[in-house]
Design a protein around this motif. Sequence first.
Motif, PDB file in Angstrom:
ATOM      1  N   PRO A  64      39.170  50.792  31.066  1.00 12.31           N
ATOM      2  CA  PRO A  64      38.975  52.230  30.935  1.00 12.31           C
ATOM      3  C   PRO A  64      40.097  53.090  31.512  1.00 12.31           C
ATOM      4  CG  PRO A  64      37.816  51.448  32.860  1.00 12.31           C
ATOM      5  CD  PRO A  64      38.536  50.258  32.286  1.00 12.31           C
ATOM      6  N   ASP A  65      41.018  52.485  32.238  1.00 12.77           N
ATOM      7  CA  ASP A  65      42.021  53.288  32.918  1.00 12.77           C
ATOM      8  C   ASP A  65      43.411  53.065  32.337  1.00 12.77           C
ATOM      9  OD1 ASP A  65      42.980  53.718  36.451  1.00 12.77           O
ATOM     10  OD2 ASP A  65      43.679  54.654  34.615  1.00 12.77           O
ATOM     11  N   VAL A  66      43.981  51.889  32.561  1.00  6.60           N
ATOM     12  CA  VAL A  66      45.379  51.644  32.191  1.00  6.60           C
ATOM     13  C   VAL A  66      45.607  51.738  30.695  1.00  6.60           C
ATOM     14  CG1 VAL A  66      47.211  49.919  32.145  1.00  6.60           C
ATOM     15  CG2 VAL A  66      45.881  50.293  34.234  1.00  6.60           C
ATOM     16  N   TYR A 147      30.990  40.504  34.155  1.00 11.01           N
ATOM     17  CA  TYR A 147      31.823  40.943  33.043  1.00 11.01           C
ATOM     18  C   TYR A 147      33.231  40.375  33.197  1.00 11.01           C
ATOM     19  CZ  TYR A 147      33.110  44.364  36.634  1.00 11.01           C
ATOM     20  OH  TYR A 147      33.491  44.965  37.796  1.00 11.01           O
ATOM     21  N   LEU A 149      37.302  40.752  32.756  1.00  8.23           N
ATOM     22  CA  LEU A 149      38.413  41.679  32.682  1.00  8.23           C
ATOM     23  C   LEU A 149      39.631  40.875  32.221  1.00  8.23           C
ATOM     24  CD1 LEU A 149      38.007  43.542  36.094  1.00  8.23           C
ATOM     25  CD2 LEU A 149      37.298  44.353  33.836  1.00  8.23           C
ATOM     26  N   PHE A 150      40.660  41.584  31.813  1.00  8.05           N
ATOM     27  CA  PHE A 150      41.913  40.921  31.487  1.00  8.05           C
ATOM     28  C   PHE A 150      43.005  41.463  32.387  1.00  8.05           C
ATOM     29  CE2 PHE A 150      41.196  38.307  27.774  1.00  8.05           C
ATOM     30  CZ  PHE A 150      39.999  38.788  27.288  1.00  8.05           C
ATOM     31  N   ASP A 151      43.592  40.592  33.158  1.00  7.58           N
ATOM     32  CA  ASP A 151      44.821  40.958  33.840  1.00  7.58           C
ATOM     33  C   ASP A 151      45.912  40.859  32.780  1.00  7.58           C
ATOM     34  OD1 ASP A 151      44.063  39.217  36.958  1.00  7.58           O
ATOM     35  OD2 ASP A 151      43.426  41.158  36.175  1.00  7.58           O
ATOM     36  N   HIS A 152      46.648  41.929  32.552  1.00  6.87           N
ATOM     37  CA  HIS A 152      47.616  41.872  31.464  1.00  6.87           C
ATOM     38  C   HIS A 152      48.841  42.718  31.737  1.00  6.87           C
ATOM     39  CE1 HIS A 152      46.597  45.916  29.630  1.00  6.87           C
ATOM     40  NE2 HIS A 152      45.564  45.724  30.398  1.00  6.87           N
ATOM     41  N   THR A 153      49.949  42.262  31.177  1.00  7.75           N
ATOM     42  CA  THR A 153      51.183  43.034  31.226  1.00  7.75           C
ATOM     43  C   THR A 153      50.950  44.320  30.452  1.00  7.75           C
ATOM     44  OG1 THR A 153      52.289  40.906  30.983  1.00  7.75           O
ATOM     45  CG2 THR A 153      53.669  42.879  30.898  1.00  7.75           C
ATOM     46  N   SER A 154      51.323  45.422  31.049  1.00  5.02           N
ATOM     47  CA  SER A 154      51.089  46.706  30.411  1.00  5.02           C
ATOM     48  C   SER A 154      52.426  47.322  30.051  1.00  5.02           C
ATOM     49  CB  SER A 154      50.298  47.619  31.356  1.00  5.02           C
ATOM     50  OG  SER A 154      50.010  48.845  30.751  1.00  5.02           O
TER      51      SER A 154
ATOM     52  N   ALA B  34      35.538  55.759  32.157  1.00  3.18           N
ATOM     53  CA  ALA B  34      36.145  56.053  33.459  1.00  3.18           C
ATOM     54  C   ALA B  34      36.000  57.521  33.800  1.00  3.18           C
ATOM     55  CB  ALA B  34      37.620  55.669  33.450  1.00  3.18           C
ATOM     56  N   ARG B  58      25.308  51.698  35.125  1.00  2.00           N
ATOM     57  CA  ARG B  58      25.737  51.646  36.518  1.00  2.00           C
ATOM     58  C   ARG B  58      27.182  52.109  36.617  1.00  2.00           C
ATOM     59  NH1 ARG B  58      26.840  46.291  35.153  1.00  2.00           N
ATOM     60  NH2 ARG B  58      28.804  45.495  35.988  1.00  2.00           N
ATOM     61  N   GLU B  60      30.710  51.673  39.108  1.00  2.00           N
ATOM     62  CA  GLU B  60      31.383  50.932  40.171  1.00  2.00           C
ATOM     63  C   GLU B  60      32.641  51.670  40.589  1.00  2.00           C
ATOM     64  OE1 GLU B  60      30.106  46.403  38.670  1.00  2.00           O
ATOM     65  OE2 GLU B  60      32.225  46.924  38.954  1.00  2.00           O
ATOM     66  N   HIS B  62      36.480  51.345  41.404  1.00  2.00           N
ATOM     67  CA  HIS B  62      37.538  50.413  41.034  1.00  2.00           C
ATOM     68  C   HIS B  62      38.893  50.930  41.471  1.00  2.00           C
ATOM     69  CE1 HIS B  62      35.800  47.343  38.096  1.00  2.00           C
ATOM     70  NE2 HIS B  62      34.775  47.965  38.615  1.00  2.00           N
ATOM     71  N   HIS B  64      43.393  49.671  41.198  1.00  2.00           N
ATOM     72  CA  HIS B  64      44.384  48.842  40.505  1.00  2.00           C
ATOM     73  C   HIS B  64      45.411  48.305  41.468  1.00  2.00           C
ATOM     74  CE1 HIS B  64      43.216  50.589  36.606  1.00  2.00           C
ATOM     75  NE2 HIS B  64      43.538  49.386  36.208  1.00  2.00           N
ATOM     76  N   ARG B  72      48.827  44.260  35.628  1.00  2.00           N
ATOM     77  CA  ARG B  72      47.849  45.103  36.304  1.00  2.00           C
ATOM     78  C   ARG B  72      46.584  44.320  36.570  1.00  2.00           C
ATOM     79  NH1 ARG B  72      48.680  50.668  36.866  1.00  2.00           N
ATOM     80  NH2 ARG B  72      50.457  51.311  35.616  1.00  2.00           N
ATOM     81  N   ARG B  73      46.066  44.439  37.769  1.00  2.00           N
ATOM     82  CA  ARG B  73      44.796  43.801  38.096  1.00  2.00           C
ATOM     83  C   ARG B  73      43.838  44.884  38.569  1.00  2.00           C
ATOM     84  NH1 ARG B  73      46.333  38.483  38.174  1.00  2.00           N
ATOM     85  NH2 ARG B  73      48.523  38.112  38.675  1.00  2.00           N
ATOM     86  N   MET B  74      42.764  45.035  37.831  1.00  2.00           N
ATOM     87  CA  MET B  74      41.750  46.015  38.203  1.00  2.00           C
ATOM     88  C   MET B  74      40.644  45.280  38.937  1.00  2.00           C
ATOM     89  SD  MET B  74      39.571  48.637  35.811  1.00  2.00           S
ATOM     90  CE  MET B  74      38.505  47.378  35.160  1.00  2.00           C
ATOM     91  N   ARG B  75      40.202  45.850  40.031  1.00  2.00           N
ATOM     92  CA  ARG B  75      39.167  45.180  40.809  1.00  2.00           C
ATOM     93  C   ARG B  75      38.170  46.185  41.343  1.00  2.00           C
ATOM     94  NH1 ARG B  75      41.047  41.660  38.500  1.00  2.00           N
ATOM     95  NH2 ARG B  75      41.986  39.714  39.250  1.00  2.00           N
ATOM     96  N   ALA B  76      36.908  45.730  41.460  1.00  2.00           N
ATOM     97  CA  ALA B  76      35.874  46.565  42.077  1.00  2.00           C
ATOM     98  C   ALA B  76      36.085  46.581  43.581  1.00  2.00           C
ATOM     99  CB  ALA B  76      34.493  45.995  41.745  1.00  2.00           C
ATOM    100  N   HIS B  96      39.355  54.748  40.496  1.00  2.00           N
ATOM    101  CA  HIS B  96      38.561  55.472  39.511  1.00  2.00           C
ATOM    102  C   HIS B  96      37.128  54.987  39.591  1.00  2.00           C
ATOM    103  CE1 HIS B  96      40.112  51.856  37.457  1.00  2.00           C
ATOM    104  NE2 HIS B  96      38.998  51.858  36.755  1.00  2.00           N
ATOM    105  N   MET B  98      34.275  53.450  37.431  1.00  2.00           N
ATOM    106  CA  MET B  98      34.124  52.763  36.151  1.00  2.00           C
ATOM    107  C   MET B  98      32.663  52.765  35.767  1.00  2.00           C
ATOM    108  SD  MET B  98      35.709  49.189  34.825  1.00  2.00           S
ATOM    109  CE  MET B  98      35.275  48.501  33.212  1.00  2.00           C
ATOM    110  N   PHE B 100      29.629  51.496  33.408  1.00  2.00           N
ATOM    111  CA  PHE B 100      29.244  50.329  32.628  1.00  2.00           C
ATOM    112  C   PHE B 100      27.989  50.624  31.822  1.00  2.00           C
ATOM    113  CE2 PHE B 100      31.914  46.889  34.247  1.00  2.00           C
ATOM    114  CZ  PHE B 100      32.467  47.481  35.378  1.00  2.00           C
TER     115      PHE B 100
END
Lengths: 189, 146
Positions: A64-66, A147, A149-154, B34, B58, B60, B62, B64, B72-76, B96, B98, B100
Motif C-alpha cells: 500500500p505504500d511503496v 499474510y 508480503l514481497f520484499d522487492h527491488t523498487s 494505507a 483491522r 496495523e 507499519h 519500511h 524495500r522491506r515493510m514490517r509491522a 504508515h 496499513m 487490512f
Amino acid sequence: MRLPLIVTAVCVLVAVLALRSAPSQAPAGEARPFALQDTRGTPVTDRDLRGQVVVLYFGYTFCPDVCPGELGYLARVLHALGEDAQQLAPRFITVDPQRDTAAVLDGYVPLFHPRLQALTGSPEAIAAAATTFGVTFQRVRAPGTDYDLFDHTSTIFVLDRHGHAAGRLSSRDSIARSVATLREILHRP
Amino acid sequence: MNVLLLALLPVSLFAMEVTGAFARATAPGQTTGAVFLTLVNTGAATALTGASTPAAGRVELHTHQEDAQGVRRMRAIERIEVPATGSTVLVPGGHHLMLFNLTAPLTEGGTIALTLAFADQRTVTTTVPVRWAGATAADDAACCPH
C-alpha cells in the motif's frame, strides 16, 4: 614482394567496411527480453513494444505504500511529458499473480494514469523477467502474521525504442529531471 | 466536587492533534490500503499503539526498511513513538497505517473514520479524506485525468 601491399590493402578495406557498418547512435545497454501477457492473456513480449520507449515497474497491489508511491511518481512524469507520453509504453509488472488477478489489475492501473497497463504471467515467466532486469523479489511471511508480503527491488526501468536498457528513473529525482531523461531517450534514433 | 476532579485531569488529555491525514484510493479487489498523517503532541511523550476504522477489518502500524541493494522491506511494528511537545510523521516511504480486509474500495473524494489508540490510553478519532492512488500528501490533487 606484393604480399605485404595486398595484406595492407585488405586490412584497410576491412577497416573501412567495419566503420561504415557501425551504427552511429548513443551507447545502448543490453537487450531486455521478456515474455509476459496482458490481463486478457494475450502474449506480450519485448518485441511487441519496439518502437516505443518502455517504462517498467515491478510491484504488487497488496503493497500500500511503496508501489503506489512509485506509480504515482511515474504518473506525474507521464503527465508532465504531455504529448510525448504517447510514445511511451508504461507497464506495471506484478510479482504477485496469485493475488493480482486480471480484474484487480484492470482496476488498479487506471487509478494512476490512463496509459499505464499491467503485465502478468506465470510465476516462472515473471521470475524470468525479474532476473532479466536484475529485480529481486521474495515472498515473505513475518512470524505471527497471516499474510504474505514481497520484499522487492523498487526501481523504474527504461528501455529505448530498440528494447535495450536505457537507465532508470528514481522517485527521489525531481519530475523535471525524469522528464528530461525520458525526452533524451525519446529523441534517440 | 466535579470541578475539582476536572482540575486533576492531566493536561495532556486533550493535547494530541492529527493533521494532514489522507488515505490512498484503492481498486475493487484490493484488500489493503494505507493512511498517512502527522501527530502533533502538546502533552507528555507517548506512542501510537493501534488504530481502527469501520473501513477495514483491522489496522496495523507499519514501517519500511531499505537495504543497500534497494530492496524495500515493510514490517509491522508495535508502536510509533510520539515525543513530548513534538510531532511524529507517518509519510510515504516511512511509517504508515496499513489497512487490512477493506470493507469496500477506498474511493477518491470519500472519507473514512479513523480512531487512533495511544500508550497512555488516549484515543483520538478523526475523519480521513481519500486522495488519488498515488497521492503523497493530504493536499495532493490527482495529477492526471482518469
